[in-house]
Design an enzyme around this catalytic site. Structure first.
Site, PDB file in Angstrom:
ATOM      1  N   GLU A 185       3.286   5.138  -3.685  1.00  0.00           N
ATOM      2  CA  GLU A 185       3.539   6.252  -4.617  1.00  0.00           C
ATOM      3  C   GLU A 185       4.959   6.869  -4.477  1.00  0.00           C
ATOM      4  O   GLU A 185       5.485   7.248  -5.536  1.00  0.00           O
ATOM      5  CB  GLU A 185       2.472   7.342  -4.422  1.00  0.00           C
ATOM      6  CG  GLU A 185       1.085   6.944  -4.819  1.00  0.00           C
ATOM      7  CD  GLU A 185       0.384   6.095  -3.755  1.00  0.00           C
ATOM      8  OE1 GLU A 185      -0.575   5.400  -4.093  1.00  0.00           O
ATOM      9  OE2 GLU A 185       0.817   6.125  -2.594  1.00  0.00           O
ATOM     10  N   ASP A 221       0.834  -1.202   0.000  1.00  0.00           N
ATOM     11  CA  ASP A 221       0.000   0.000   0.000  1.00  0.00           C
ATOM     12  C   ASP A 221       0.873   1.258   0.000  1.00  0.00           C
ATOM     13  O   ASP A 221       2.044   1.220   0.381  1.00  0.00           O
ATOM     14  CB  ASP A 221      -0.908  -0.021   1.227  1.00  0.00           C
ATOM     15  CG  ASP A 221      -2.229   0.682   0.992  1.00  0.00           C
ATOM     16  OD1 ASP A 221      -2.319   1.502   0.059  1.00  0.00           O
ATOM     17  OD2 ASP A 221      -3.188   0.406   1.741  1.00  0.00           O
ATOM     18  N   ASP A 278      -7.845   4.511  -3.678  1.00  0.00           N
ATOM     19  CA  ASP A 278      -8.975   4.789  -2.793  1.00  0.00           C
ATOM     20  C   ASP A 278     -10.013   5.658  -3.505  1.00  0.00           C
ATOM     21  O   ASP A 278     -10.271   6.810  -3.129  1.00  0.00           O
ATOM     22  CB  ASP A 278      -8.477   5.467  -1.521  1.00  0.00           C
ATOM     23  CG  ASP A 278      -7.535   4.567  -0.735  1.00  0.00           C
ATOM     24  OD1 ASP A 278      -7.610   3.339  -0.888  1.00  0.00           O
ATOM     25  OD2 ASP A 278      -6.704   5.091   0.023  1.00  0.00           O
TER      26      ASP A 278
END
Length: 954
Positions: A556, A553, A630
């Site tokens: 980025e 997760d 998300d």
């Protein structure tokens, strides 16, 4: 010289060039040109390298020599192929078996042509490349720009996954950076038989090299009273009494945690209603591109026209949306932005680009903020599949995912206890709803120990027993692992003492959202040693539990939500390789390499499976899938996932998934669930919630990976609706269908490795001859046979479908025949997604199963859709290891001859341990004259197959 022939006439040119400019140097893999450099923004050297008959690498530098850096995305060891070089007057001609590359001696401008001399792609006159010096963190580099000519009828696809619901990027622009819900891959595929891979890791732009500007930098602004200089902002909130504030706004820039400080001080946003209105006046005429940045509810009107219907996004995860509007010079146009913030902190911004400069119009434009040199790869192909094959030749093959990954995954934010996750899996098995993977999201650790990889013993008293119990129920477990560590953990200190932690968040005491807020940061994945340590910590703490897959997760990396771009760079750098500005976009690729190489080093024959929230070119070689982050739980968000998934797939990374139902939930849906839990009554919002999830599951069943996840309300099917409700019945129907189609789906997975195939396919991939498909981004092919047409508007019971002009189509549910080359309005009842099968398709259907490895497909129903010749190869292997790389797999080719009405089941090619040596095929022909509805256990002509070829008359 090795692998090339050089025409003798070239040597005369070289001899002359030794005494004058330009000079040409031949290398083992191509040509280097020394160019006449008028100023430092131009290239002094140009290198053209042959990496394959269809693959050309172009690089340029304004410096005296090329840097010695190596690419992060290109696999090493690519072998050159035979090529020829000859002097062609004012150009150098470099030719391969499939390409002619013309390079101007005067300015280095390049033209790519096929062997018949047809132009495929040309750089702008003069080469179209510029360099602007930049220095970051004491390191010098260049902002680079490259322009190519682009004819009016060219189309562009790819660029990764973005959320503005754009499909064909011709005439559009996209800023390429990584962000939650935004995954940038600098690769495009053109309908002109080529792809272009832009080798840059920094902030980049495609289509327009300029950044968006604040409104007051572009327009004359007028407030509600007609006074020049600003718009009027009206802030009001009803809390018993009306509280209102009016002020003048010279721009709409409340886009991050820095700029929202410009909002009215001490005015509570929660429950507020904000309007920005007035006029804008342009100084030139043309198409102006706007980008809207928003959290909460927002609408935009221009010239009293609703140009952005209501959109919503949760406060902590803003979204952007682009639109274009034609304006006339000197004409004042009313602008109105209606904004309802979501929570106490929310975001709103509107920026604009003026009409594109003349030198960029009708161009393909690339720009990057910081490079050591300009680098791109040209990939030629007669089809988009060939182009993607070339891309994977450059960046690595896509591994075959474990077979269980093709099944259904259940997840939520989040299973808070050991009992909770086990009880959910038990309920699936009790209800006989197929499932293969259950996911444990973040915060299974003790609250203050993020990054420890230790379970909170109060909530997860025996993690090994938990994993063993999941396995005993014939399921797999994936676990969330972040590259994030609190400063108090031993793991942070282990990284930190070696200089492998990003320090800015620690220096600034940045606190996260957990409990009182804790200080932590991310590890530097650009360090080879740090990557090995990251895996070592997982191997010591998590791997012994028997966990099957890894969820990476915030890759980025997302050190802190909602920051401006410059602070983001500070938070994730400097890296071990150089400034964060230079290596801004490739963190997820480095992080995936850490896990893939780490697991294969300790279990070389166990298939790795990773899921990551970000990605980049080359991600597929690390057995990694990406999900769309998300996203919100809105119909417009669901629709945007269709084009997002299609463009991501055509970017060369075949495994993509999304949070079915969306992740971030509107308050009205939460309230609807709570009311239903209390009263058992379905209010309007909860009714819509059920339909939204139903439609999303229908779509998700035909994505490369089938996965549900999100915040409350819970996403398990029985938490959406009770058994007997159309939502429940539809969701379980498509889950069952997914498993019935496992022989078909797993064969597609085999094709991704052996044939460099793409599973989720925009229509333009298979029907490029039909110009009407070029802008269709809401229908797609799932493999070679199924055309999927999602429903993405509430209460729609019909939709328009275009049937490509490639013969006929069959309605999957009824068997009804439909002629191609026409648009029809088709029925879409609540329980069904419009689904059609291509004429000539052969679809293998397996037995009813509860998990992928429950039993072998000893009997397969073969649906044969008559009307055209067709074929399909059934692929099988051991499902969990890498023996397929050594040939341990089998292929059975089915070939249908329509004129003869025969189906040939070919000899089985290959074998593997546990392979079924005999089985039955039940053949079910479907034709225009004899339509048949799909039935998984249909009766038909039964053929016993022992591995040898048979031909059956239908």
């Amino acid at each position: 010289m090795k692998n090339k022939r050089i025409h003798l006439c070239l040597f005369a040119g070289l001899l002359f060039a030794a005494c004058s400019q330009p000079q040409y140097q031949l290398t083992d893999d191509g040509v280097i040109l020394n160019l006449r450099q008028e100023n430092k923004v131009e290239a002094s050297k140009l290198r053209v390298q042959v990496l394959g008959d269809e693959l050309i690498h172009v690089s340029a530098t304004p410096d005296k020599d090329f840097p010695t850096d190596s690419s992060l995305i290109i696999v090493p060891g690519l072998q050159t192929v035979p090529f020829e070089v000859e002097d062609a007057g004012d150009s150098i001609l470099l030719s391969t078996a499939r390409l002619n590359v013309m390079v101007s001696k005067l300015d280095g401008g390049i033209q790519f042509k096929d062997k018949a001399g047809h132009l495929i792609l040309a750089e702008k006159s003069g080469g179209g490349r510029t360099f602007s010096p930049i220095e970051e963190e004491g390191t010098k580099g260049y902002s680079v720009r490259q322009l190519f000519n682009s004819p009016d009828d060219e189309d562009f696809y790819g660029l990764g996954q973005h959320q503005s619901d754009e499909f064909n990027y011709k005439g559009k622009s996209e800023e390429l950076f990584q962000y939650n819900t935004k995954v940038s891959v600098p690769f495009i595929v053109s309908n002109k038989n080529y792809g272009l891979l832009w080798d840059s890791y920094s902030l980049s732009r495609f289509g327009d090299s300029r950044e968006y500007k604040q409104l007051n930098r572009v327009f004359n602004l007028y407030n509600k009273k007609g006074e020049r200089g600003s718009l009027t902002g009206t802030y009001q909130r009803w809390n018993g009494d009306l509280k209102q504030m009016v002020r003048e706004e010279d721009s709409l820039c409340f886009e991050d945690i820095k700029s929202i400080k410009n909002l009215p001080e001490n005015f509570p946003l929660k429950g507020a209603s904000v309007t920005y209105e007035g006029d804008i006046e342009a100084s030139e005429s043309g198409a102006f591109r706007f980008i809207l940045y928003y959290a909460g509810y927002v609408k935009v009107y221009l010239n009293n026209e609703l140009v952005v219907p209501e959109r919503w996004r949760t406060a902590w995860n803003p979204n952007s949306y682009k639109f274009t509007f034609e304006l006339e010079a000197g004409k004042r146009v009313p602008l109105r932005v209606e904004w309802k913030p979501d929570g106490g902190r929310s975001y709103c911004g509107l920026r604009v680009q003026t009409p594109q400069p003349e030198d960029e119009q009708n161009s393909q434009v690339w720009w990057s903020e910081m490079n050591k040199k300009l680098d791109y790869y040209f990939v030629y192909g007669d089809s988009m599949d060939e182009i993607i094959k070339g891309y994977r030749t450059l960046t690595g093959k896509s591994q075959i995912m474990p077979k269980w990954a093709m099944g259904y995954w259940q997840s939520r934010e989040r299973y808070k206890t050991q009992d909770e996750i086990l009880d959910v899996l038990k309920e699936f098995r009790k209800r006989k709803i197929p499932i293969d993977n259950i996911v444990l999201d973040w915060n299974y650790w003790r609250e203050s120990e993020w990054g420890s990889h230790e379970f909170d013993e109060k909530r997860f008293p025996n993690p090994k027993e938990m994993v063993d119990s999941i396995h005993a129920m014939n399921a797999k477990m994936m676990i969330s692992v972040w590259p994030k560590f609190y400063v108090t953990t031993a793991h942070f200190k282990e990284f930190d003492e070696k200089g492998w932690m990003y320090q800015q968040a620690v220096k600034d005491s940045v606190r996260d959202w957990v409990g009182p807020g804790y200080v932590g940061s991310f590890y530097d994945a650009y360090s080879a040693g740090a990557r090995k340590l990251f895996w070592k910590q997982m191997y010591e703490k998590l791997y012994p539990l028997g966990i099957d897959a890894w969820w990476m997760d915030a890759s980025e990396p997302n050190v802190l939500d909602c920051t401006d771009m410059e602070y983001r760079k500070s938070l994730c750098g400097p890296t071990a390789l150089g400034p964060s500005a230079e290596y801004f976009n490739t963190y997820a690729l480095m992080n995936a390499e850490a896990i893939y190489n780490g697991q294969r080093s300790v279990a070389p024959n166990k298939r790795v499976f990773l899921l990551t929230r970000s990605g980049f070119a080359g991600l597929q070689r690390y057995s990694t899938a990406t999900w769309s982050g998300d996203i919100g739980t809105r119909w417009e968000d669901m629709k945007a996932q269709i084009s997002a998934g299609l463009n991501f797939s055509i970017s060369g990374v075949p495994y993509w998934t999304m949070d079915i139902g969306g992740f971030c939930v509107e308050d009205r849906y939460v309230a609807g669930q709570m009311e239903y839990n209390k009263s058992g009554k379905e209010n309007a919002d909860y009714k819509e919630w059920r339909e939204l999830n139903t439609r999303w599951y229908q779509f998700g069943a035909f994505a490369p990976l089938y996965r549900s996840h999100g915040q409350f309300p819970f996403r398990e099917v029985w938490n959406i609706a009770p058994k007997g409700h159309p939502a429940y019945e539809s969701i379980t129907y498509y889950t069952d269908l997914r498993y019935r189609l496992m022989p078909y789906i797993y064969s597609l997975a085999g094709m991704t490795y052996f044939n460099d195939y793409t599973i989720m396919r925009p229509l333009v991939m298979d029907f490029s001859f039909d110009k009407r498909v070029e802008n269709i981004g809401d229908q797609y092919m799932f493999g070679p046979s199924f055309m999927v047409c999602p429903i993405y508007r509430y209460e729609d019971r019909q939709r328009d479908v275009y049937f490509p002009n490639n013969g006929g189509w069959y309605n999957f549910y009824s068997g009804e025949y439909i002629a191609g080359g026409q648009k029809l309005t088709v029925d879409a009842p609540y329980e069904r997604i419009p689904l059609f099968v291509k004429e000539g398709a052969i679809i293998p259907v397996g037995p009813e199963i509860q998990y992928t490895e429950e039993k072998p497909a000893a009997e397969i129903v073969l649906y044969v859709y008559r009307g055209q010749n067709g074929n399909f190869t059934l692929y099988e292997d051991e499902g969990v290891n890498y023996n397929y790389e050594k040939g341990a797999c089998s292929n059975i080719l089915f070939s249908y001859n329509d004129a003869e009405g025969t189906l040939t089941i070919g000899d089985r090619k290959g074998e593997f341990d546990g392979m079924l040596k005999e089985r039955n095929f039940v053949i079910v022909p479907v034709s225009k004259e004899n339509p048949k509805a799909f039935q998984p256990d249909a009766q038909g002509q039964t053929v016993h197959y022992d591995g040898h070829q048979q031909t059956i008359k239908l």
